[in-house]
Design an enzyme around this catalytic site. Structure first.
Site, PDB file in Angstrom:
ATOM      1  N   HIS A 187       1.125  -1.267   0.251  1.00 32.04           N
ATOM      2  CA  HIS A 187      -0.205  -0.297   0.239  1.00 32.04           C
ATOM      3  C   HIS A 187       0.854   1.357   0.092  1.00 32.04           C
ATOM      4  O   HIS A 187       0.595   2.523  -0.454  1.00 32.04           O
ATOM      5  CB  HIS A 187      -0.937  -0.355   1.030  1.00 32.04           C
ATOM      6  N   GLU A 430      -8.784 -12.761  -6.627  1.00 34.48           N
ATOM      7  CA  GLU A 430      -7.127 -13.013  -6.271  1.00 34.48           C
ATOM      8  C   GLU A 430      -6.634 -14.276  -5.823  1.00 34.48           C
ATOM      9  O   GLU A 430      -5.152 -13.755  -4.478  1.00 34.48           O
ATOM     10  CB  GLU A 430      -7.510 -11.363  -5.433  1.00 34.48           C
ATOM     11  N   ASP A 454      -2.542  -9.502  -5.171  1.00 33.66           N
ATOM     12  CA  ASP A 454      -2.947 -11.094  -4.826  1.00 33.66           C
ATOM     13  C   ASP A 454      -2.440 -12.371  -5.139  1.00 33.66           C
ATOM     14  O   ASP A 454      -1.820 -13.345  -4.146  1.00 33.66           O
ATOM     15  CB  ASP A 454      -4.416 -10.465  -3.895  1.00 33.66           C
ATOM     16  N   CYS A 501      -7.268  -5.104 -11.924  1.00 37.44           N
ATOM     17  CA  CYS A 501      -7.288  -4.068 -11.473  1.00 37.44           C
ATOM     18  C   CYS A 501      -6.233  -4.133 -10.961  1.00 37.44           C
ATOM     19  O   CYS A 501      -5.264  -3.558  -9.661  1.00 37.44           O
ATOM     20  CB  CYS A 501      -8.386  -3.233 -10.759  1.00 37.44           C
TER      21      CYS A 501
HETATM   22  C1  PEP Z   1      -4.840  -6.728  -6.088  1.00 41.11           C
HETATM   23  O1  PEP Z   1      -5.263  -7.891  -4.538  1.00 41.11           O
HETATM   24  O2  PEP Z   1      -4.211  -7.015  -6.988  1.00 41.11           O
HETATM   25  C2  PEP Z   1      -5.318  -5.749  -5.837  1.00 41.11           C
HETATM   26  C3  PEP Z   1      -5.844  -5.306  -6.860  1.00 41.11           C
HETATM   27  O3  PEP Z   1      -6.196  -5.259  -4.277  1.00 41.11           O
HETATM   28  P1  PEP Z   1      -5.506  -4.893  -3.269  1.00 41.11           P
HETATM   29  O4  PEP Z   1      -4.007  -4.746  -4.044  1.00 41.11           O
HETATM   30  O5  PEP Z   1      -5.787  -3.832  -2.705  1.00 41.11           O
HETATM   31  O6  PEP Z   1      -4.767  -6.196  -2.035  1.00 41.11           O
HETATM   32 MG    MG Z   2      -5.977  -7.559  -3.538  1.00 37.40          MG
END
Ligand code: PEP
Ligand code: MG
Length: 570
Positions: A187, A430, A454, A501
């Site tokens: 993050h 994911e 993920d 995403c």
């Molecule tokens: C992912 O896991 O690819 C995702 C887009 O969610 P985050 O990065 O918020 O876990």
């Molecule tokens: Mg994720």
């Protein structure tokens, strides 16, 4: 000295270090300097607390809205309570230093609120604890860095970048970010990219090696930090900075072009956002919609739960900003690396495999329904909101979520509150489990979005934030590629749209494969929209399909990555 880390957000920044060190709130060595002196220290600290908190409230009002700012102004009101103040003074009269007086009285209030069986009161306990921490930091002189008043050319050096740090951040004055932890999809990295600031993460012992005021260069494209560079090195990096800026400027020609490949086939190109205020940036970046709104940041930037109105306002604002374009909003993805103190999540041995995301939300239906209601209502006018569930592993989770969604619709209809009756419900793919049962999940939902951040972590059994195992963590792993291909084909067979995403959607090496498999929608950080459109533009079907076939015939990650790198840089 040259330090090597993870290239998390592209660009080159030059400036001086401002270190954010973890505060130690130990006052055991603070001497008692007499009643009057301690009372004066307490009064000065409260004045300073009020000054800082009002400044933060002003910034948050601009960035997030009046409701979020009210939390902070509410803290000033709480601390102004004359009875509470007189109790602190009495403690000083009894021989406590100002720190001990503030700690014991505020601690007593926090415990008292926490013991009441009422969600609102418990939230107040969190507020009082927050006041206590910040007041003690001021008294102890450890709250050194005011992130809203950084000098120009600051390079932030921290253990980690957190959403609450970015809320108050005076971004214009920040030239780069260096952290001790985090990977390319952590993050910290996502926040740095959203802020469009060069960032290098996972530099071990950065806070020991770097001191406040040190000269620093952050090359977020190469993952390199130079400590106290000489004039020649500075000159070299200034010219790299110029090259990077020219490359960005050259992409401008794609801003108003449709997202189509060289044969004229169209794709959707969306942006990922973490707050309502980022939607404006996304719209201006040329994104054709929002493919992922990470709502957990709305929950993390505060000390108590955002109620239905606060959530409605955030989702509604995004829906309005993106009127006529799709907005995919992910329900609360808490747990794992996303801690939210006031939710009272228990410490777990394996938080990434624990009580998180959809699992947590389904175990707290009263909390989950607040979010679902806010989403249903926010989509009432534009009808452009879609709901997406994180970390799904089985069909039951989708069915349970849908059941709660239907309950919310019924309640809203009974109360004659407008909402989007046809709102789509999608699943984030994911986890390996979701990928393996993509055919079954496709029958239960309206769309898929592949979360490669993920999916790679769980498929490869490799922590996405751990620099030691970073080599294994790549979507070019044959196992991850096969998984992605199977998910897209399951979605296509079921006739539902499939997006991506995860950060891999913007990877130039992966884009031809995704096009070949028929991905409908690419959702990337706002800073990557134009570069992704440029990549899509260059490919003819015959070429991207040939490349895909070759790549899938290779059995090692180095073989795949090397082949794709060579193919896309031709
Ligand atoms: C992912 O896991 O690819 C995702 C887009 O969610 P985050 O990065 O918020 O876990
Ligand atoms: Mg994720």
């Amino acid at each position: 000295m040259v330090l090597k880390g993870i290239n998390a957000s592209a660009g080159v920044g030059l400036g001086r270090a401002v270190c954010i060190r973890e505060e130690k709130l130990d006052y055991s060595a603070v001497p008692y300097s007499g009643k009057e002196a301690e009372k004066a220290r307490l009064k000065d600290a409260i004045d300073e607390f009020n000054r800082r908190t009002s400044a933060m409230a002003v910034r948050i009002r601009e960035q997030a809205g009046p409701k979020e700012a009210e939390i902070l102004t509410g803290q000033i009101t709480m601390l102004a309570d004359p009875f509470m103040f007189s109790q602190m003074q009495e403690a000083i009269d009894g021989g406590s230093c100002a720190e001990a007086a503030a700690d014991s009285i505020l601690g007593m209030y926090a415990d008292m609120f926490a013991a009441v069986d009422d969600e609102l009161m418990r939230q107040r306990a969190t507020d009082v604890r927050d006041i206590r921490t910040r007041l003690l930091s001021i008294l102890l002189g450890t709250a050194g860095v005011d992130l809203s008043a950084l000098p120009a050319g600051t390079i932030l050096v921290a253990r980690d970048l957190t959403p609450s740090m970015t809320v108050g951040l005076n971004k214009e004055n920040v030239a780069g970010i260096v952290t001790e932890t985090g990977g390319r999809t952590s993050h910290s990295a996502i926040l740095a990219r959203a802020l469009r600031l060069p960032a290098v993460l996972s530099i071990p012992k950065a806070l020991e090696l770097v001191q406040d005021g040190d000269g620093l260069i952050v090359d977020g494209s190469e993952g390199v930090v130079v400590l106290n560079p000489d004039a020649r090195t500075r000159g070299e990096y200034l010219s790299r900075q110029k090259d990077h800026q020219e490359q960005i400027a050259a992409l401008e020609i794609y801003r108003d072009k449709p997202t189509a490949d060289a044969d004229g086939k169209y794709y959707h190109l969306y942006a990922n956002i973490g707050s309502a205020s980022e939607a404006e940036d996304a719209a201006q970046s040329g994104a054709e919609g929002i493919g992922l709104f990470r709502t957990e940041f709305l929950f993390m930037d505060r000390t108590s739960l955002p109620d239905e109105t606060v959530q409605y306002e955030a989702y509604h604002a995004v829906s309005k900003t993106m009127a006529g374009k799709e907005v995919i909003i992910r329900t609360l993805d808490v747990g794992g690396d996303k801690a939210i103190d006031y939710l009272g999540l228990e410490q777990e041995e394996n938080p990434f495999l624990g009580h998180r995301a959809i699992r947590y939300c389904l175990s707290r239906p009263e909390l989950f329904k607040v979010q679902l209601r806010a989403l249903l209502r926010a989509g009432a006018e534009e009808k452009n909101i879609k709901i997406m569930l994180p970390l799904v592993t089985c069909v039951e989770e989708v069915r349970s979520a849908r059941e709660l969604l239907e309950q919310c619709k019924k309640e809203l209809a009974e109360a004659s509150i407008p909402f989007d009756k046809e709102i789509d419900l999608g699943v984030m793919i994911e986890t390996p489990a979701a990928a393996l049962i993509a055919d079954l999940l496709a029958k239960e939902c309206d769309f898929f979005s592949i979360g490669t951040n993920d999916l790679t972590q769980y498929t490869m059994a490799v922590d996405r934030g751990n620099a030691k195992v970073e080599k294994l963590y790549t979507p070019f792993q044959p196992a991850v590629l096969r998984s992605i291909r199977n998910v897209i084909s399951a979605g296509k067979r079921a006739g539902i749209p499939v997006g991506m995403c995860g950060e891999a959607a913007a990877d130039p090496g992966l884009i031809p494969l995704l096009m070949c498999w028929g991905l409908d929608e690419f959702s990337v950080s706002a800073a990557s929209v134009l570069a992704t459109r440029a990549q899509i533009h260059r490919w003819h079907e015959k070429d991207f399909c040939r490349i895909t076939e070759e790549a899938l015939g290779l059995s090692t990650v180095s073989g795949v990555a090397g082949y794709l790198k060579a193919s896309v840089t031709k």
